[in-house]
Design an enzyme around this catalytic site. Structure first.
Site, PDB file in Angstrom:
ATOM      1  N   HIS A 199     -71.154 -43.045  12.601  1.00  0.00           N
ATOM      2  CA  HIS A 199     -70.690 -41.865  13.329  1.00  0.00           C
ATOM      3  C   HIS A 199     -69.432 -42.201  14.123  1.00  0.00           C
ATOM      4  CE1 HIS A 199     -73.628 -44.084  15.760  1.00  0.00           C
ATOM      5  NE2 HIS A 199     -73.039 -43.611  16.852  1.00  0.00           N
TER       6      HIS A 199
ATOM      7  N   ASP B  81     -74.753 -47.882  15.518  1.00  0.00           N
ATOM      8  CA  ASP B  81     -75.256 -48.431  16.777  1.00  0.00           C
ATOM      9  C   ASP B  81     -76.085 -49.677  16.481  1.00  0.00           C
ATOM     10  OD1 ASP B  81     -74.038 -46.327  18.012  1.00  0.00           O
ATOM     11  OD2 ASP B  81     -75.881 -45.238  18.487  1.00  0.00           O
TER      12      ASP B  81
ATOM     13  N   HIS C 145     -68.625 -46.181  13.696  1.00  0.00           N
ATOM     14  CA  HIS C 145     -69.483 -47.349  13.926  1.00  0.00           C
ATOM     15  C   HIS C 145     -70.935 -46.984  13.659  1.00  0.00           C
ATOM     16  CE1 HIS C 145     -69.886 -45.021  17.636  1.00  0.00           C
ATOM     17  NE2 HIS C 145     -71.052 -45.625  17.826  1.00  0.00           N
TER      18      HIS C 145
ATOM     19  N   ARG D 257     -64.759 -33.991  27.235  1.00  0.00           N
ATOM     20  CA  ARG D 257     -66.150 -33.880  26.801  1.00  0.00           C
ATOM     21  C   ARG D 257     -66.981 -34.920  27.546  1.00  0.00           C
ATOM     22  NH1 ARG D 257     -68.932 -36.844  22.501  1.00  0.00           N
ATOM     23  NH2 ARG D 257     -70.780 -35.679  21.845  1.00  0.00           N
TER      24      ARG D 257
END
Ligand SMILES: O=C(O)CCC(=O)C(=O)O
Ligand SMILES: [Fe+2]
Length: 321
Positions: free
Chosen positions: A259, A205, A203, A269
């Site tokens: 990204h 941002d 996607h 994570r």
């Protein structure tokens, strides 16, 4: 494991998404920007070529980041039902999987579930949040302090961008509104099927700028020249990426970088992301796009996700289409 939303327990691994065939490379070439030596033409160059960079000498005390990550981890480690209850009480949105699927039927869970859970906090509303629960107590003050640093960093970086673009400096006010600052904290549970699921789908941002503080696990990838590159975690550095608003403001000179997040086979994570947007009703003017407000952009994104399953974003507003 009892802290994981049921969706992420091994027995629920129904996901069919195929992410194989996308090899990736480790990226040491990611440009570095030194905040103590901020220079509009350096910023301009990385914004044009990459749309993402590593920020050093950002002035955030290491103890603050460490504590924030520790408190975040503690919060995620609570049993799933407890987390849901605390967040409902405190009025903090808590999500897992693809947010749009949370209330939809299970059949849809067979594709494109994001392997992530998270909390969203609008920094301006931090004071309104009922943080009486001990798990939230220090979390609030840490978020507040972290948020102030994020506002400072984004202001400085955006000012350099505006200077590089030769735009009117008074634009820094409406195009980068501190009051829109939002933090999302994420936990990406570990998952044995690393080729079948993604922590977050590819996607861009919708923000002006996004600033990421990640732990040492890794998983963030950016798309550059049609190849995926791993963004290595390096202690005490931040990753800054440009969002769609910066691409529009710059008449497409800057890139809103695509990204995604891969999951780790063995370890969870944690990442803490700050997003900042223009003032809600400010009109974004660009030679490449129809004039639009942040509000209109967001509604269009929501509508497209609902009807097509994905964000379309800037192309929706492109002139001549
Ligand atoms: O967790 C990360 O590394 C990235 C998160 C992200 O891309 C987002 O929230 O938009
Ligand atoms: Fe993102």
């Amino acid at each position: 494991m009892s802290s994981y939303p049921p969706l992420f327990l091994p027995t629920n691994l129904l996901i069919q998404t195929d992410n194989s065939g996308n090899s990736s490379q480790d990226l040491d070439l990611l440009p570095v920007i030194d905040l103590q030596n901020l220079n509009p033409s350096d910023i301009g160059e990385v914004c044009r070529d990459w749309g993402v960079f590593r920020l050093i000498n950002h002035g955030i005390p290491e103890t603050l980041s460490n504590q924030l990550h520790e408190e975040t981890k503690k919060l995620f480690d609570l049993p799933f039902e407890t987390k849901k209850d605390i967040c409902a009480e405190a009025n903090i949105p808590y999500f897992w999987g693809t947010p749009a699927l949370n209330s939809v039927n299970a059949a849809m869970l067979t594709k494109n579930v994001n392997w992530v859970e998270g909390f969203s906090v609008v920094l301006d509303q931090l004071q309104l949040i009922q943080m009486e629960h001990p798990a939230l107590f220090s979390f609030r003050s840490l978020l507040e302090e972290h948020g102030q640093h994020m506002a400072r960093l984004s202001r400085n970086i955006f000012k350099a961008m505006v200077t590089d673009l030769g735009l009117d400096l008074t634009l820094t006010e409406p195009y980068l509104s501190k009051s829109t600052g939002l933090i999302r904290v994420y936990r990406y549970p570990h998952c044995s099927e690393t080729e079948k699921v993604l922590g977050l789908d590819a996607h861009t941002d919708s923000s002006v700028l996004s600033i990421l503080s990640q732990d040492n696990i890794g998983g963030l990838q950016i798309l550059k020249d049609d190849a995926w590159f791993n963004i290595k975690p390096i202690p005490n550095t931040l990753i800054v990426n440009l969002g769609d608003m910066s691409q529009a403001i710059s008449d497409d000179a800057y890139r809103s970088v695509t990204h995604r997040v891969k999951v780790n086979k063995c370890e969870q994570r944690i990442s803490i992301c700050y997003f900042v947007f223009p003032v809600e009703d400010t009109v974004i003017r660009s030679s490449k796009y129809k004039p639009f407000t942040n509000q209109e952009f967001r509604s269009q994104v929501q509508e497209d996700i609902k009807t097509t399953g994905t964000k379309i974003g800037l192309p929706r507003f492109k002139l001549g289409h």
